[in-house]
Design a protein around this motif. Sequence first.
Motif, mmCIF file in Angstrom:
data_model
loop_
_atom_site.group_PDB
_atom_site.id
_atom_site.type_symbol
_atom_site.label_atom_id
_atom_site.label_comp_id
_atom_site.label_asym_id
_atom_site.label_seq_id
_atom_site.Cartn_x
_atom_site.Cartn_y
_atom_site.Cartn_z
ATOM 1 N N SER A 67 24.454 14.239 9.443
ATOM 2 C CA SER A 67 24.830 12.828 9.500
ATOM 3 C C SER A 67 26.212 12.661 8.862
ATOM 4 O O SER A 67 26.726 13.559 8.207
ATOM 5 C CB SER A 67 23.786 11.969 8.786
ATOM 6 N N TYR A 102 22.169 9.175 1.012
ATOM 7 C CA TYR A 102 20.743 9.504 0.991
ATOM 8 C C TYR A 102 20.285 9.968 -0.388
ATOM 9 O O TYR A 102 19.103 10.209 -0.604
ATOM 10 C CB TYR A 102 20.427 10.598 2.007
ATOM 11 N N LYS A 117 17.420 4.878 0.799
ATOM 12 C CA LYS A 117 17.865 5.226 2.157
ATOM 13 C C LYS A 117 17.461 6.659 2.502
ATOM 14 O O LYS A 117 17.078 6.953 3.631
ATOM 15 C CB LYS A 117 19.387 5.053 2.274
ATOM 16 N N ASN A 149 14.819 8.212 1.280
ATOM 17 C CA ASN A 149 13.373 8.182 1.532
ATOM 18 C C ASN A 149 13.076 7.687 2.943
ATOM 19 O O ASN A 149 12.172 8.201 3.610
ATOM 20 C CB ASN A 149 12.665 7.306 0.495
ATOM 21 N N GLU A 150 13.825 6.700 3.395
ATOM 22 C CA GLU A 150 13.663 6.211 4.772
ATOM 23 C C GLU A 150 14.025 7.311 5.773
ATOM 24 O O GLU A 150 13.348 7.486 6.792
ATOM 25 C CB GLU A 150 14.537 4.981 5.011
ATOM 26 N N PHE A 151 15.076 8.054 5.483
ATOM 27 C CA PHE A 151 15.492 9.163 6.348
ATOM 28 C C PHE A 151 14.381 10.204 6.425
ATOM 29 O O PHE A 151 14.013 10.662 7.506
ATOM 30 C CB PHE A 151 16.781 9.781 5.799
ATOM 31 N N PHE A 188 11.162 9.778 5.812
ATOM 32 C CA PHE A 188 10.038 9.197 6.532
ATOM 33 C C PHE A 188 10.273 9.222 8.039
ATOM 34 O O PHE A 188 9.380 9.595 8.804
ATOM 35 C CB PHE A 188 9.775 7.767 6.066
ATOM 36 N N SER A 189 11.466 8.839 8.456
ATOM 37 C CA SER A 189 11.746 8.752 9.897
ATOM 38 C C SER A 189 11.656 10.113 10.584
ATOM 39 O O SER A 189 11.383 10.191 11.780
ATOM 40 C CB SER A 189 13.113 8.114 10.153
ATOM 41 N N HIS A 190 11.881 11.191 9.841
ATOM 42 C CA HIS A 190 11.797 12.532 10.432
ATOM 43 C C HIS A 190 10.437 13.190 10.199
ATOM 44 O O HIS A 190 10.018 14.035 10.983
ATOM 45 C CB HIS A 190 12.914 13.416 9.872
ATOM 46 N N TRP A 225 7.398 11.456 9.809
ATOM 47 C CA TRP A 225 6.312 10.754 10.482
ATOM 48 C C TRP A 225 6.008 11.320 11.877
ATOM 49 O O TRP A 225 4.829 11.518 12.212
ATOM 50 C CB TRP A 225 6.585 9.256 10.532
ATOM 51 N N PRO A 226 7.004 11.613 12.712
ATOM 52 C CA PRO A 226 6.675 12.187 14.027
ATOM 53 C C PRO A 226 5.932 13.528 13.915
ATOM 54 O O PRO A 226 5.041 13.814 14.735
ATOM 55 C CB PRO A 226 8.044 12.374 14.700
ATOM 56 N N GLU A 230 2.364 12.565 12.963
ATOM 57 C CA GLU A 230 1.678 11.965 14.117
ATOM 58 C C GLU A 230 1.263 13.028 15.129
ATOM 59 O O GLU A 230 0.180 12.955 15.696
ATOM 60 C CB GLU A 230 2.561 10.911 14.776
#
Length: 135
Positions: free
Chosen positions: A74, A80, A90, A92-94, A96-98, A100-101, A104
């Motif tokens: 990035s 981050y 930010k 932690n959000e990064f 999570f966004s990678h 979580w998939p 799932e």
Amino acid sequence: MVQYLKSVDIPENRVILITPTPLCETAWEKECIIQGCKLNRLNSVVGEYANACLQVAQDCGTDVLDLWTLMQDSQDFSSYLSDGLHLSPKGNEFLFSHLWPLIEKKVSSLPLLLPYWRDVAEAKPELSLLGDGDH
């Protein structure tokens, strides 16, 4: 760690390894100075740990999330990190966004053992959870 998890009957397909994040040396050096010491870590060494993590994942057959590489791909990964080393909100959000998939993908095929929360009767939840409520 992976060997231990396997020894307690957690299969490798349930494990996700996460590499360390990159180190923002300039920000971390400022933190070190505040603590009265000199820079005590280098991003290149963190990269060696990240590569070792990738190798372990490959050798053990586990999934891996390569934060070290993803964050540096990035534009400015320092946002981050709160202090050059630890994740900021930010970051932690990064993560999570990678992550979580990957999670799932692992749980999407699992059966639902309990009803979906919206399907539980508010007045008598035991009817939804236990069938006729006599159990």
